[in-house]
Scaffold this motif. Structure first.
Motif, PDB file in Angstrom:
ATOM      1  N   ASN A   7     -15.108 -47.700   1.325  1.00  0.00           N
ATOM      2  CA  ASN A   7     -15.808 -47.813   2.593  1.00  0.00           C
ATOM      3  C   ASN A   7     -16.913 -48.863   2.474  1.00  0.00           C
ATOM      4  O   ASN A   7     -17.893 -48.663   1.748  1.00  0.00           O
ATOM      5  CB  ASN A   7     -16.403 -46.455   2.976  1.00  0.00           C
ATOM      6  N   THR A  10     -20.627 -47.724   3.008  1.00  0.00           N
ATOM      7  CA  THR A  10     -21.376 -47.041   1.954  1.00  0.00           C
ATOM      8  C   THR A  10     -21.276 -47.753   0.606  1.00  0.00           C
ATOM      9  O   THR A  10     -22.058 -47.460  -0.307  1.00  0.00           O
ATOM     10  CB  THR A  10     -20.858 -45.605   1.774  1.00  0.00           C
ATOM     11  N   GLU A  12     -18.844 -47.283  -1.394  1.00  0.00           N
ATOM     12  CA  GLU A  12     -18.255 -46.304  -2.303  1.00  0.00           C
ATOM     13  C   GLU A  12     -16.793 -46.040  -1.942  1.00  0.00           C
ATOM     14  O   GLU A  12     -16.384 -46.212  -0.797  1.00  0.00           O
ATOM     15  CB  GLU A  12     -19.020 -44.976  -2.231  1.00  0.00           C
ATOM     16  N   GLU A  14     -14.418 -43.181  -1.187  1.00  0.00           N
ATOM     17  CA  GLU A  14     -14.715 -41.842  -0.674  1.00  0.00           C
ATOM     18  C   GLU A  14     -13.448 -41.103  -0.282  1.00  0.00           C
ATOM     19  O   GLU A  14     -12.446 -41.723   0.101  1.00  0.00           O
ATOM     20  CB  GLU A  14     -15.594 -41.953   0.579  1.00  0.00           C
ATOM     21  N   LYS A 154     -26.993 -52.533   8.470  1.00  0.00           N
ATOM     22  CA  LYS A 154     -26.577 -51.521   7.494  1.00  0.00           C
ATOM     23  C   LYS A 154     -25.193 -51.781   6.914  1.00  0.00           C
ATOM     24  O   LYS A 154     -24.899 -51.320   5.807  1.00  0.00           O
ATOM     25  CB  LYS A 154     -26.631 -50.126   8.109  1.00  0.00           C
ATOM     26  N   ASN A 157     -25.805 -55.028   4.633  1.00  0.00           N
ATOM     27  CA  ASN A 157     -26.950 -54.851   3.739  1.00  0.00           C
ATOM     28  C   ASN A 157     -27.936 -56.025   3.836  1.00  0.00           C
ATOM     29  O   ASN A 157     -28.363 -56.594   2.828  1.00  0.00           O
ATOM     30  CB  ASN A 157     -26.485 -54.670   2.290  1.00  0.00           C
ATOM     31  N   ASN A 273     -16.215 -44.403  11.003  1.00  0.00           N
ATOM     32  CA  ASN A 273     -16.561 -43.639   9.801  1.00  0.00           C
ATOM     33  C   ASN A 273     -16.184 -44.364   8.524  1.00  0.00           C
ATOM     34  O   ASN A 273     -16.861 -44.216   7.504  1.00  0.00           O
ATOM     35  CB  ASN A 273     -15.893 -42.268   9.854  1.00  0.00           C
ATOM     36  N   TYR A 274     -15.098 -45.124   8.561  1.00  0.00           N
ATOM     37  CA  TYR A 274     -14.632 -45.851   7.370  1.00  0.00           C
ATOM     38  C   TYR A 274     -14.338 -47.297   7.755  1.00  0.00           C
ATOM     39  O   TYR A 274     -13.541 -47.561   8.658  1.00  0.00           O
ATOM     40  CB  TYR A 274     -13.372 -45.203   6.784  1.00  0.00           C
TER      41      TYR A 274
END
Length: 494
Positions: A7, A10, A12, A14, A154, A157, A273-274
């Protein structure tokens, strides 16, 4: 084993948990239809197709949306070369793209929305953002105020204070912050905006710019901003929150970042969400790009190599890893597909032949089939690892060949299960077409794609665009499809 995905939001890998345990909402940022589709575009298409296929395999219902951006300055730049106005050029390339998608054996999306069809939804979303204080009007244009959305940056980054300015130099004087981005652009298209994208065959820039579409809005005549388009189309056809949003790596910023900001500001819900980003395809150390002219078109490569070789090439690297297109990597894909196809054909011939016996047992082959199924499932659940899945099927091909080379009587049960494994993981999941000569070299259009082009041709004729209708007929005939007009509508034969 639980599906895990990388993802971007994040950073990460997941566990994947959809909002609805029975269905998945999947969105892919589609193509701006201003040039022939190339292999870099196909990389995103094919990997998204495999994501769709694996989710199907795992029992999810998939609502898959992929847009066509048919309102863009680069499209206007093709006026006089590929059509008489912006809409005409867009129709030309939409038809070509649908043809290319079908030639690659892609599963159809649930819908293929176009920007030009969703201007009311775009205007409504912009009005909502203004009402909520996230956007402001300036001289007939509307901009998103990035300082009003605390989470801006976000996905990529980045810090707002360190971001580069967005938009053209002409826009910056009317924006509150250089990083603010356009939701609605006043007026039409400036000739200077398209001149740098034009080819020699195009109409003069002033003449082409005059054909650009504009729409009425509460702020005056204008055109939608690029980023707001995907937000409006995805929320219209999916929901305020998407399970999986796929895009090319180059769209993380600003496009996907801006999608998140404007969507979440408008709806109050998490937009996706992803986030899965397909890494760009490189050739000779540079990204494959229409603007750089270093591309191989989907149409030409499928005609030369066949859909199976092209898909094998694209899936030989996981979607998030670096991939390079070259003579060597294409040769490797061709050789791999040949090994898989030959082993499949040999297995089918043997299992259907008189030498396949009920009481012959080859434990090595049976174990190879069981391992292939287990390992391929694990690979696909590990972030859709197509590279590993292809390697597993190649190992299974070797086991099949060893079995057939070493004996006169064959293990029927093991061969039948090997064929089923190739069909399931190679066919249903990876989208390869075993035993189908039409998928290799000089590939032919599917009947459904021809019908789509004929429908488009009929709409052109009804609108009085007879020259464009004739061009579509000629393009079909160049592909070996003869169109025959009749009182009750056109028919075709190949």
């Amino acid at each position: 084993m639980t599906l895990r995905v990388t993802n971007t939001l994040t950073g990460e890998k997941e566990p994947f948990e959809p909002q609805d345990p029975d269905s998945v909402l999947l969105y892919l940022c589609g193509l701006t239809v201003s040039d022939p589709a190339h292999l870099g575009h196909a990389r995103a298409w094919v990997h998204t197709d495999v994501i769709h296929r694996w989710l199907d395999h795992e029992g999810y219902g998939v609502r898959h949306v992929e847009n066509f951006t048919d309102v863009n300055e680069k499209i206007v730049a093709r006026v006089g070369e590929d059509g008489s106005d912006e809409a005409d050029v867009a129709e030309h390339y939409v038809a070509d793209t649908l043809r290319d998608m079908r030639s690659l054996n892609l599963k159809r999306a649930t819908v293929y929305p176009r920007v030009s069809e969703h201007v009311p939804e775009i205007i409504e979303m912009v009005e909502t953002l203004i009402d909520k204080g996230y956007a402001y009007e300036a001289n007939g244009s509307v901009y998103f105020d990035v300082t009003e959305y605390p989470e801006y940056g976000k996905l990529s980054n980045q810090d707002v204070e360190e971001m580069e300015a967005q938009g053209s130099d002409a826009d910056r004087g009317e924006k509150r912050n250089p990083a603010d981005f356009a939701l609605w652009k006043a007026g039409g298209v400036d000739a200077d905006e398209i001149a740098e994208h034009q080819h020699d065959e195009a109409a003069p820039a002033e003449e082409a710019a005059a054909t650009a579409e504009t729409w009425d809005s509460p702020w005056g005549e204008g055109r939608p901003g690029w980023h707001i388009e995907c937000s409006a189309m995805s929320t219209t056809h999916l929901d305020d929150t998407i399970d999986i949003h796929v895009a090319g790596q180059d769209l993380v910023f600003p496009h996907n970042e801006n999608e998140i900001a404007q969507s979440e500001a408008a709806t109050g819900q998490q937009f996706a969400n992803y986030w899965l980003h397909v890494r760009l395809l490189e050739t000779a150390g540079e990204k494959m790009s229409s603007s750089l002219g270093n591309f191989a078109t989907v149409e030409n490569l499928v005609a030369e190599e066949g859909a199976n070789v092209v898909r094998t090439f694209l899936l030989s690297t996981a979607y998030h890893n670096r991939a390079t297109f070259s003579a060597d990597t294409l040769d490797e894909a061709r050789d791999r597909w040949d090994r898989l196809d030959r082993a499949y054909d040999r297995a089918v011939e043997a299992v259907d032949g008189v030498d396949a016996r009920t009481k012959v047992t080859d434990e090595a082959l049976r174990e190879a089939v069981d391992s292939a199924r287990t390992d391929a499932t694990a690979a696909m659940n590990d972030d859709f690892n197509t590279r590993e899945t292809l390697a597993i099927l190649t190992d299974l091909a070797g086991a099949v060949n060893r079995h057939l080379d070493d004996r006169d009587a064959y293990d029927y049960r093991a061969l039948r299960r090997a064929v089923e494994a190739f069909d399931e993981f190679g066919g249903d999941v990876l989208g390869l077409t075993f035993g189908d000569a039409t998928a290799d070299g000089d590939a032919r259009l599917a009947d459904e794609a021809i019908e789509l082009v004929l429908d488009l041709r009929e709409r052109e004729r009804e609108a009085g665009n007879y020259e464009r209708a004739d061009e579509l007929r000629d393009e079909l005939e160049a592909l070996g499809v003869t169109v025959e007009d009749a009182d009750d509508g056109p028919t075709f034969r190949r």
